[in-house]
Design a protein around this motif. Sequence first.
Motif, PDB file in Angstrom:
ATOM      1  N   GLU A 193      11.290  21.914  44.836  1.00  0.00           N
ATOM      2  CA  GLU A 193      12.385  21.203  44.169  1.00  0.00           C
ATOM      3  C   GLU A 193      13.523  20.813  45.104  1.00  0.00           C
ATOM      4  O   GLU A 193      14.432  21.600  45.387  1.00  0.00           O
ATOM      5  CB  GLU A 193      12.946  22.005  42.993  1.00  0.00           C
ATOM      6  CG  GLU A 193      13.875  21.128  42.154  1.00  0.00           C
ATOM      7  CD  GLU A 193      14.622  21.885  41.070  1.00  0.00           C
ATOM      8  OE1 GLU A 193      15.145  21.225  40.169  1.00  0.00           O
ATOM      9  OE2 GLU A 193      14.684  23.119  41.135  1.00  0.00           O
TER      10      GLU A 193
ATOM     11  N   SER B  60       5.738  25.814  35.530  1.00  0.00           N
ATOM     12  CA  SER B  60       7.115  25.297  35.617  1.00  0.00           C
ATOM     13  C   SER B  60       8.042  26.199  34.813  1.00  0.00           C
ATOM     14  O   SER B  60       7.640  26.794  33.806  1.00  0.00           O
ATOM     15  CB  SER B  60       7.197  23.858  35.107  1.00  0.00           C
ATOM     16  OG  SER B  60       6.836  23.793  33.740  1.00  0.00           O
TER      17      SER B  60
ATOM     18  N   LYS C 147      14.371  26.261  30.981  1.00  0.00           N
ATOM     19  CA  LYS C 147      15.806  26.372  31.249  1.00  0.00           C
ATOM     20  C   LYS C 147      16.299  27.784  30.930  1.00  0.00           C
ATOM     21  O   LYS C 147      17.164  28.329  31.609  1.00  0.00           O
ATOM     22  CB  LYS C 147      16.584  25.346  30.411  1.00  0.00           C
ATOM     23  CG  LYS C 147      16.305  23.900  30.805  1.00  0.00           C
ATOM     24  CD  LYS C 147      16.901  23.566  32.162  1.00  0.00           C
ATOM     25  CE  LYS C 147      16.610  22.130  32.560  1.00  0.00           C
ATOM     26  NZ  LYS C 147      17.233  21.136  31.677  1.00  0.00           N
TER      27      LYS C 147
ATOM     28  N   TYR D  43      10.893  34.366  39.861  1.00  0.00           N
ATOM     29  CA  TYR D  43      12.097  34.339  39.025  1.00  0.00           C
ATOM     30  C   TYR D  43      12.453  35.709  38.465  1.00  0.00           C
ATOM     31  O   TYR D  43      13.590  35.948  38.062  1.00  0.00           O
ATOM     32  CB  TYR D  43      11.918  33.342  37.871  1.00  0.00           C
ATOM     33  CG  TYR D  43      10.734  33.635  36.990  1.00  0.00           C
ATOM     34  CD1 TYR D  43      10.846  34.450  35.875  1.00  0.00           C
ATOM     35  CD2 TYR D  43       9.482  33.090  37.280  1.00  0.00           C
ATOM     36  CE1 TYR D  43       9.764  34.725  35.068  1.00  0.00           C
ATOM     37  CE2 TYR D  43       8.383  33.356  36.485  1.00  0.00           C
ATOM     38  CZ  TYR D  43       8.522  34.172  35.384  1.00  0.00           C
ATOM     39  OH  TYR D  43       7.433  34.439  34.595  1.00  0.00           O
TER      40      TYR D  43
ATOM     41  N   ARG E  37      16.378  29.083  39.452  1.00  0.00           N
ATOM     42  CA  ARG E  37      16.152  27.640  39.621  1.00  0.00           C
ATOM     43  C   ARG E  37      16.929  27.060  40.792  1.00  0.00           C
ATOM     44  O   ARG E  37      16.722  25.900  41.165  1.00  0.00           O
ATOM     45  CB  ARG E  37      16.477  26.910  38.316  1.00  0.00           C
ATOM     46  CG  ARG E  37      15.445  27.159  37.216  1.00  0.00           C
ATOM     47  CD  ARG E  37      15.939  26.655  35.865  1.00  0.00           C
ATOM     48  NE  ARG E  37      16.050  25.202  35.846  1.00  0.00           N
ATOM     49  CZ  ARG E  37      15.116  24.390  35.353  1.00  0.00           C
ATOM     50  NH1 ARG E  37      14.009  24.899  34.826  1.00  0.00           N
ATOM     51  NH2 ARG E  37      15.295  23.086  35.364  1.00  0.00           N
TER      52      ARG E  37
ATOM     53  N   SER F 220      13.772  27.074  42.944  1.00  0.00           N
ATOM     54  CA  SER F 220      12.872  26.021  42.481  1.00  0.00           C
ATOM     55  C   SER F 220      12.699  26.129  40.982  1.00  0.00           C
ATOM     56  O   SER F 220      12.914  27.191  40.384  1.00  0.00           O
ATOM     57  CB  SER F 220      11.503  26.127  43.160  1.00  0.00           C
ATOM     58  OG  SER F 220      10.629  25.122  42.678  1.00  0.00           O
ATOM     59  N   ASP F 221      12.237  25.030  40.372  1.00  0.00           N
ATOM     60  CA  ASP F 221      11.910  25.060  38.953  1.00  0.00           C
ATOM     61  C   ASP F 221      10.405  25.201  38.742  1.00  0.00           C
ATOM     62  O   ASP F 221       9.900  25.004  37.638  1.00  0.00           O
ATOM     63  CB  ASP F 221      12.449  23.815  38.242  1.00  0.00           C
ATOM     64  CG  ASP F 221      11.919  22.515  38.838  1.00  0.00           C
ATOM     65  OD1 ASP F 221      11.245  22.568  39.890  1.00  0.00           O
ATOM     66  OD2 ASP F 221      12.189  21.450  38.259  1.00  0.00           O
TER      67      ASP F 221
END
Length: 265
Positions: free
Chosen positions: A26, A204, A207, A240, A250, A253-254
């Motif tokens: 990203e 992916s 949010k 994450y 994030r 990266s996402d």
Amino acid sequence: MRPIFLFLLLTTTTFSQVKLLSWNVENLGSSKSDSTITYIANTIKNYDVVALQEVVAGDGGAQAVAKLADELNRKGAKWDYVVSDPTSSSAYKTERYAFLWKTSKVKKIGKAWLEKKYHLEIDREPFYATFEYNKKQFTLVNFHAITKSKQPETEIKYFKFLPAQYPNLNLLFVGDFNCPQSHTVFNPLKKMGYVSAFQNQKTSLKKECKENNCLASEFDNIWFKSSKIVLIKAEVLHFYKNFTSLKDAREISDHIPTAINFSIN
């Protein structure tokens, strides 16, 4: 003798495989802090070959990859790297790709190249590099498709022509396809004997996590020809989980990395 035989078998298996990681990082460029570059290096350092997508075309993309390689070189192994020219997209978003590899494990053969034949049909045309391991070669086809809303299958459909275009290459398609492996657009590759390393694996980031569900879509994958590649292990890295929030994660990266260990027939 059995314990010794088992030890030798495990040792041989350990040293006769390539560890490949693919990651949409990203917007890898000047916006990534030094601490982020260090975090990425620590995440990928145990692999032999790394394919990166979404290196920015301008604003420090190539420099960020150089910094990443420099950081990797401080961690006990010698790494080399290559960054693509900007992709030729004029209708969407031009980017770069990158490969990084441990020179003690694999050797890059010849020059890496962006796909020329379908550069008008594919916005961010794939980036190829051939590597040699134990006197056997494999070619990575690094790809980042247009977003789901723009119908990535209209690009992926051209992949069925690539094995015939490069009949002497052992192709592995890696990257962010913005499309699940179950989509019918992959059927021609499947009929040729290609299989995906991951099925029903979301890659992916959402949010926000909802009931410990933090992953959104099944986009990233690694495709290989089962007659030429032996899949030893497939894994995704849930990086994450090292962060207190998805917002912080994030910043890296996402997408989460996908990785396989494989040997070559």
